[in-house]
Design a protein around this motif. Sequence first.
Motif: not given
Length: 251
Positions: A2, A4, A211, A219, A242, A246
């Motif tokens: 994913t 950011l 997630l 995204e 962050y 992820l």
Amino acid sequence: MTVLSVNLNKVAVLRNSRGGDQPDILRAARACLDAGAHGLTLHPRPDARHARSADVMALAALAGERRVELNLEGNPFAAPRPGYPGFLALCREARPAQATLVPDDDGQVTSDHGFDFARDGLRLRPLVVELKALGCRVSLFADAGCDVDAAAATGADRIELYTGPFAEAHAAGDAAAQLAGCADTARRAQAAGLGVNAGHDLSQDNLGDFLAAVPAVQEVSIGHALIGEALHDGLATTVARYLAILDAAGA
């Protein structure tokens, strides 16, 4: 994994509260990218209460220079007016990598619902065609439980799950039903050929849980919480935290 995309609208709100050009939205964008953010998001609204047309063009130039994606959000049905040429006109000039269509009206404080695809699908189709002809990937803001087949019929590439209800439920300590709804919608969207993005009120507190439950999110677009957290800890530190979430989700 994913990626950011950092939404910089709140930097623009702070700047606009005093006039002038401070804090500098480009400086904030560079700081986020230097810290490892994968892309930048702006959602200019017709009343220019935060991001302005000039901000869009400045970030488009920076994204091109840094070879990262610019995600431009907006309501394609909002009428042009002085200072706002309309969403499609901005996309024609800025050529964002991704255009995210959002059904917010002028009076909304923030986006708070996705499209009704059964109602809006026919109107969206020619706009999707035009945006894709400009080279934009097209994403549609969508509620959990939406009609993903009708969304796919517009020709869009992705949906962006509206995660506000999940964030509210997570803060209240009972997000199981919201997570199940988001996960089911993501799976159905992917089966219909759509990619899945997510955004709205995602934060360090809830992103990992989201997630872990929702498959193959491509995204996340995060602004309000990230900028608020950065007031205490700094942009570089906050972006790095962050990215660590992820990375852990993708491990």
